[in-house]
Design a protein around this motif. Sequence first.
Motif, PDB file in Angstrom:
ATOM      1  N   PRO A  89     -39.020 -59.477 156.451  1.00  0.00           N
ATOM      2  CA  PRO A  89     -38.569 -58.398 155.562  1.00  0.00           C
ATOM      3  C   PRO A  89     -38.142 -58.922 154.181  1.00  0.00           C
ATOM      4  CG  PRO A  89     -37.576 -58.190 157.736  1.00  0.00           C
ATOM      5  CD  PRO A  89     -38.246 -59.516 157.712  1.00  0.00           C
TER       6      PRO A  89
ATOM      7  N   LEU B  52     -35.644 -58.274 151.449  1.00  0.00           N
ATOM      8  CA  LEU B  52     -34.379 -57.546 151.324  1.00  0.00           C
ATOM      9  C   LEU B  52     -34.054 -57.166 149.887  1.00  0.00           C
ATOM     10  CD1 LEU B  52     -32.187 -59.555 153.846  1.00  0.00           C
ATOM     11  CD2 LEU B  52     -33.315 -57.356 154.196  1.00  0.00           C
ATOM     12  N   GLY B  53     -34.651 -57.850 148.936  1.00  0.00           N
ATOM     13  CA  GLY B  53     -34.360 -57.509 147.555  1.00  0.00           C
ATOM     14  C   GLY B  53     -35.000 -58.462 146.571  1.00  0.00           C
TER      15      GLY B  53
ATOM     16  N   GLN C   4     -28.662 -53.495 146.216  1.00  0.00           N
ATOM     17  CA  GLN C   4     -29.840 -53.141 147.011  1.00  0.00           C
ATOM     18  C   GLN C   4     -30.018 -54.108 148.177  1.00  0.00           C
ATOM     19  OE1 GLN C   4     -33.126 -52.950 144.285  1.00  0.00           O
ATOM     20  NE2 GLN C   4     -32.454 -51.017 143.379  1.00  0.00           N
ATOM     21  N   VAL C   5     -29.747 -55.383 147.937  1.00  0.00           N
ATOM     22  CA  VAL C   5     -29.816 -56.365 149.031  1.00  0.00           C
ATOM     23  C   VAL C   5     -28.808 -56.002 150.115  1.00  0.00           C
ATOM     24  CG1 VAL C   5     -29.433 -58.779 149.662  1.00  0.00           C
ATOM     25  CG2 VAL C   5     -30.642 -58.228 147.544  1.00  0.00           C
TER      26      VAL C   5
ATOM     27  N   THR D 135     -27.536 -53.065 150.793  1.00  0.00           N
ATOM     28  CA  THR D 135     -27.971 -51.851 151.487  1.00  0.00           C
ATOM     29  C   THR D 135     -29.113 -52.132 152.446  1.00  0.00           C
ATOM     30  OG1 THR D 135     -27.299 -50.503 149.586  1.00  0.00           O
ATOM     31  CG2 THR D 135     -28.845 -49.513 151.143  1.00  0.00           C
ATOM     32  N   ASN D 136     -30.126 -52.860 151.982  1.00  0.00           N
ATOM     33  CA  ASN D 136     -31.276 -53.171 152.835  1.00  0.00           C
ATOM     34  C   ASN D 136     -30.880 -54.035 154.019  1.00  0.00           C
ATOM     35  OD1 ASN D 136     -32.980 -51.739 151.148  1.00  0.00           O
ATOM     36  ND2 ASN D 136     -33.568 -53.530 149.957  1.00  0.00           N
ATOM     37  N   LEU D 137     -29.922 -54.926 153.793  1.00  0.00           N
ATOM     38  CA  LEU D 137     -29.470 -55.815 154.857  1.00  0.00           C
ATOM     39  C   LEU D 137     -28.884 -55.016 156.013  1.00  0.00           C
ATOM     40  CD1 LEU D 137     -29.022 -58.825 155.603  1.00  0.00           C
ATOM     41  CD2 LEU D 137     -26.782 -58.637 154.535  1.00  0.00           C
TER      42      LEU D 137
ATOM     43  N   PHE E 149     -29.347 -51.809 156.583  1.00  0.00           N
ATOM     44  CA  PHE E 149     -30.312 -50.886 157.163  1.00  0.00           C
ATOM     45  C   PHE E 149     -31.119 -51.572 158.255  1.00  0.00           C
ATOM     46  CE2 PHE E 149     -30.608 -47.714 153.452  1.00  0.00           C
ATOM     47  CZ  PHE E 149     -29.873 -46.777 154.172  1.00  0.00           C
ATOM     48  N   SER E 150     -31.241 -52.896 158.157  1.00  0.00           N
ATOM     49  CA  SER E 150     -32.087 -53.631 159.094  1.00  0.00           C
ATOM     50  C   SER E 150     -31.453 -53.788 160.464  1.00  0.00           C
ATOM     51  CB  SER E 150     -32.418 -55.016 158.519  1.00  0.00           C
ATOM     52  OG  SER E 150     -31.240 -55.803 158.381  1.00  0.00           O
TER      53      SER E 150
END
Length: 275
Positions: A22, A24-25, A58-59, A61-63, A65-66
């Motif tokens: 993935p 992540l950012g 964003q990193v 948030t994406n982290l 979400f995973s």
Amino acid sequence: LLEFLDDSIKSPSDVVRYLNIPLLGIVPEYEDKDADEIPIAKVAAIHPQSIFSESFRQVRTNLFFSAPADEMRSILITSSTADCGKTTTAVNLGITLAAEGKKVLLVDANFRRPALSRMFPAEGTPRGLSNLLVGQVQEPEAIRSTGMEGLALVESGPTPPNPAELLNSVRMREFLNHQKKHYDHIIIDGPPMLVVTDAKILAGFTDGTLLVVHAEDTPRGVVQRMLRELRAGNVRILGVLLNAVRPRRGGYFQESYDRYYEYIGGEKGTILPGG
């Protein structure tokens, strides 16, 4: 021809094509070579409206979400080699998590090239992780404030003669497990994965590992080797952060950069360094 011969990881599509993990950012490149590296490392606190601060949010948030946050209490930040931006990532990720109201502990586990004490200077000679692991101090004595609400710090301490053995000790595991009772997240700034064995040890008993890749500087073969070694140890790889990405005229990232500042109504700032 030069483009064909360049085997570095340069773009999100390279991450998808060659790494199969993935993304992540993306953090843009910082262009001001005369800028002070310490404010840059804490950009999420100093310039929260900049595009690089938004990149780290964003990193974050994406982290999360995973996977559920409870499954990522301790996170190792590492890279294949030095100067990829892992310390900058560790600090700014800690700052953005603390801004959400989380209690965060930053741990400098890079005994050979510590950096966090320079980012958060203190008077005197504070005790650090190495002092704790050899039994010279107790945990409360090794933890100090960074001056930022919700963000605490454990410095590396004096360089020990046996870094790998200390990090692989029962005391290190007990320290992390005990601090999970007091902090929502523990962010560990580790050494480079392919330079010393310390990072592999840390990756084995943290909840997940975030990899920092310096765009256009890190060959994909090097990153692939790092991934093979982590997977061989059954380590949980959370994803990759692509650092120091250059906005190219007419490219997707340049367009995103322009639209961000147009949206927030601010002026374009300089972009974040490779760290």
